[in-house]
Design an enzyme around this catalytic site. Structure first.
Site, PDB file in Angstrom:
ATOM      1  N   SER A  27      -2.337  -0.931   2.156  1.00  0.00           N
ATOM      2  CA  SER A  27      -2.202  -0.337   0.827  1.00  0.00           C
ATOM      3  C   SER A  27      -1.925  -1.433  -0.190  1.00  0.00           C
ATOM      4  O   SER A  27      -0.877  -2.093  -0.166  1.00  0.00           O
ATOM      5  CB  SER A  27      -1.062   0.690   0.842  1.00  0.00           C
ATOM      6  OG  SER A  27      -0.821   1.119  -0.467  1.00  0.00           O
ATOM      7  N   HIS A  52      -6.701   0.626   1.154  1.00  0.00           N
ATOM      8  CA  HIS A  52      -6.128   1.822   0.550  1.00  0.00           C
ATOM      9  C   HIS A  52      -5.667   1.460  -0.865  1.00  0.00           C
ATOM     10  O   HIS A  52      -4.881   0.542  -1.066  1.00  0.00           O
ATOM     11  CB  HIS A  52      -4.949   2.284   1.407  1.00  0.00           C
ATOM     12  CG  HIS A  52      -4.301   3.540   0.936  1.00  0.00           C
ATOM     13  ND1 HIS A  52      -4.693   4.786   1.372  1.00  0.00           N
ATOM     14  CD2 HIS A  52      -3.287   3.747   0.072  1.00  0.00           C
ATOM     15  CE1 HIS A  52      -3.953   5.707   0.787  1.00  0.00           C
ATOM     16  NE2 HIS A  52      -3.085   5.103  -0.019  1.00  0.00           N
ATOM     17  N   ASP A  54      -4.021   2.822  -4.386  1.00  0.00           N
ATOM     18  CA  ASP A  54      -3.217   3.906  -4.954  1.00  0.00           C
ATOM     19  C   ASP A  54      -3.399   4.008  -6.458  1.00  0.00           C
ATOM     20  O   ASP A  54      -3.136   3.070  -7.201  1.00  0.00           O
ATOM     21  CB  ASP A  54      -1.733   3.652  -4.655  1.00  0.00           C
ATOM     22  CG  ASP A  54      -1.418   3.838  -3.187  1.00  0.00           C
ATOM     23  OD1 ASP A  54      -1.799   4.892  -2.641  1.00  0.00           O
ATOM     24  OD2 ASP A  54      -0.810   2.940  -2.578  1.00  0.00           O
ATOM     25  N   MET A  56      -2.089   5.987  -9.682  1.00  0.00           N
ATOM     26  CA  MET A  56      -0.955   6.810 -10.120  1.00  0.00           C
ATOM     27  C   MET A  56      -0.993   6.989 -11.634  1.00  0.00           C
ATOM     28  O   MET A  56      -1.272   6.037 -12.363  1.00  0.00           O
ATOM     29  CB  MET A  56       0.352   6.135  -9.715  1.00  0.00           C
ATOM     30  CG  MET A  56       0.455   5.883  -8.224  1.00  0.00           C
ATOM     31  SD  MET A  56       2.055   5.209  -7.792  1.00  0.00           S
ATOM     32  CE  MET A  56       1.853   5.047  -6.013  1.00  0.00           C
ATOM     33  N   HIS A  85      -6.881   6.624  -3.292  1.00  0.00           N
ATOM     34  CA  HIS A  85      -5.905   7.721  -3.187  1.00  0.00           C
ATOM     35  C   HIS A  85      -5.472   8.125  -4.597  1.00  0.00           C
ATOM     36  O   HIS A  85      -4.708   7.415  -5.246  1.00  0.00           O
ATOM     37  CB  HIS A  85      -4.715   7.206  -2.352  1.00  0.00           C
ATOM     38  CG  HIS A  85      -3.606   8.184  -2.183  1.00  0.00           C
ATOM     39  ND1 HIS A  85      -2.373   7.812  -1.666  1.00  0.00           N
ATOM     40  CD2 HIS A  85      -3.514   9.512  -2.432  1.00  0.00           C
ATOM     41  CE1 HIS A  85      -1.582   8.877  -1.631  1.00  0.00           C
ATOM     42  NE2 HIS A  85      -2.252   9.914  -2.086  1.00  0.00           N
ATOM     43  N   MET A  87      -3.401   9.912  -7.063  1.00  0.00           N
ATOM     44  CA  MET A  87      -2.142  10.636  -7.286  1.00  0.00           C
ATOM     45  C   MET A  87      -2.081  10.933  -8.777  1.00  0.00           C
ATOM     46  O   MET A  87      -1.384  10.268  -9.536  1.00  0.00           O
ATOM     47  CB  MET A  87      -0.962   9.786  -6.817  1.00  0.00           C
ATOM     48  CG  MET A  87      -0.841   9.742  -5.294  1.00  0.00           C
ATOM     49  SD  MET A  87       0.143   8.354  -4.725  1.00  0.00           S
ATOM     50  CE  MET A  87      -1.095   7.069  -4.781  1.00  0.00           C
ATOM     51  N   MET A 158       1.035  12.795   3.589  1.00  0.00           N
ATOM     52  CA  MET A 158       2.026  11.896   2.991  1.00  0.00           C
ATOM     53  C   MET A 158       3.311  11.945   3.816  1.00  0.00           C
ATOM     54  O   MET A 158       3.843  13.021   4.091  1.00  0.00           O
ATOM     55  CB  MET A 158       2.339  12.297   1.550  1.00  0.00           C
ATOM     56  CG  MET A 158       1.228  12.033   0.550  1.00  0.00           C
ATOM     57  SD  MET A 158       0.579  10.348   0.555  1.00  0.00           S
ATOM     58  CE  MET A 158       2.026   9.389   0.089  1.00  0.00           C
ATOM     59  N   ASP A 191       0.265   8.204   5.316  1.00  0.00           N
ATOM     60  CA  ASP A 191       0.552   7.231   4.253  1.00  0.00           C
ATOM     61  C   ASP A 191       2.016   7.333   3.842  1.00  0.00           C
ATOM     62  O   ASP A 191       2.473   8.394   3.418  1.00  0.00           O
ATOM     63  CB  ASP A 191      -0.370   7.561   3.066  1.00  0.00           C
ATOM     64  CG  ASP A 191      -0.249   6.568   1.917  1.00  0.00           C
ATOM     65  OD1 ASP A 191       0.256   5.450   2.139  1.00  0.00           O
ATOM     66  OD2 ASP A 191      -0.685   6.919   0.801  1.00  0.00           O
TER      67      ASP A 191
HETATM   68  C1  DX5 Z   1       2.904   5.915  -1.956  1.00  0.00           C
HETATM   69  C2  DX5 Z   1       1.530   5.323  -1.775  1.00  0.00           C
HETATM   70  C3  DX5 Z   1       1.396   4.573  -0.489  1.00  0.00           C
HETATM   71  C4  DX5 Z   1       2.261   3.332  -0.451  1.00  0.00           C
HETATM   72  C5  DX5 Z   1       2.434   2.869   0.965  1.00  0.00           C
HETATM   73  O1  DX5 Z   1       2.928   6.700  -3.060  1.00  0.00           O
HETATM   74  O2  DX5 Z   1       0.561   6.350  -1.767  1.00  0.00           O
HETATM   75  O3  DX5 Z   1       0.050   4.241  -0.210  1.00  0.00           O
HETATM   76  O4  DX5 Z   1       1.701   2.288  -1.208  1.00  0.00           O
HETATM   77  O5  DX5 Z   1       3.356   1.818   0.988  1.00  0.00           O
HETATM   78  P1  DX5 Z   1       4.420   1.668   2.167  1.00  0.00           P
HETATM   79  O6  DX5 Z   1       3.638   1.498   3.434  1.00  0.00           O
HETATM   80  O7  DX5 Z   1       5.237   0.494   1.798  1.00  0.00           O
HETATM   81  O8  DX5 Z   1       5.217   2.954   2.195  1.00  0.00           O
HETATM   82 ZN    ZN Z   2      -1.416   5.921  -0.909  1.00  0.00          ZN
END
Ligand code: DX5
Ligand code: ZN
Length: 233
Positions: A27, A52, A54, A56, A85, A87, A158, A191
């Site tokens: 990630s 991966h 993220d 947000m 991903h 969010m 999650m 994740d």
């Molecule tokens: C959390 C993210 C994850 C996160 C994972 O909101 O969606 O992908 O970056 O990081 P670790 O493995 O450190 O929990």
């Molecule tokens: Zn994620």
């Protein structure tokens, strides 16, 4: 929907379809964003199966990250599948820009979009050879995704409340993964808080894609860290 032609990098060595064995998805949220290309090459050399990424929005989760422009730049420097991903609230407004930017896998949260709209979008996106995933937060029960299970290639469970890397794995999601495995034939991704200590129980429960941020990017030996979670039992 118009999708720009992808970079031909995708046809070179690294692209592997989802299937056969446990896949590791570092990630990028835990990477050093000032040296993103270097960080990507590091996990690529260490055996990552996909990246991966993220996204947000500061609404669905209390944090902000990147948008399609950065995905587009990442697309130019790696042949690894990009696992995006989302969010964000109202993902329907943005999902196509993430596809055009070069995502290979797109995950939307069921908490952010109704089943009917999800289904419609998933069908549309699949025409463009994209893998579709649905994600659910730790507190969201499986019954919420039942209506879309037939439309998705994978489910992203999650195991932390989304928003930040480096949080502690919530063990309470293990029964959810087992129940899902019993009824769902696609990939199960997990994740949040994934490391060598919890990976074994996730794989035993039926997960086959493990996203991991701080454990992989924080490791001295990236290759070993990836192998440890891949081979954990
Ligand atoms: C959390 C993210 C994850 C996160 C994972 O909101 O969606 O992908 O970056 O990081 P670790 O493995 O450190 O929990
Ligand atoms: Zn994620």
């Amino acid at each position: 929907m118009q999708i720009n032609p992808r970079t031909n990098l995708k046809n070179k060595l690294h692209y592997k379809p989802i299937g056969g064995g446990v896949k590791i998805a570092p990630s990028l949220l835990s990477a050093d964003f000032s040296s993103l290309e270097k960080e990507i090459k590091k996990v690529e050399r260490a055996g990552a199966d996909m990246l991966h990424i993220d996204i947000m929005d500061g609404h669905f989760v209390p944090n902000l990250t990147i948008g399609p422009a950065v995905i587009k730049s990442i697309r130019r420097v790696t042949a690894l599948p990009l696992d995006t991903h989302l969010m964000m609230e109202n993902p329907q407004y943005f999902v196509k820009s993430f596809v055009r930017a070069g995502s290979d896998m797109i995950t939307m949260h069921i908490e952010t979009i109704g089943s009917a709209k999800f289904k419609q979008l998933a069908r549309d996106l699949k025409k463009h050879n994209i893998k579709i995933g649905v994600s659910l937060n730790p507190a969201t029960p499986l019954k919420k995704i039942m209506g879309v299970l037939g439309e998705v290639d994978f489910v992203l469970v999650m195991s932390v409340n989304p928003g930040f890397s480096g949080q502690k794995f919530i063990r309470g999601v293990l029964p959810k993964i087992r129940q899902l495995r019993a009824i769902f034939k696609g990939n199960i991704a997990v994740d949040g808080g994934v490391n060598d200590k919890v990976a074994g129980s996730l794989i035993k429960a039926g997960a086959d894609i493990l996203a991991s941020g701080s454990y992989i990017f924080g490791a001295k030996d990236t290759k070993k860290a990836i192998e440890r979670i891949r081979n954990a039992r």
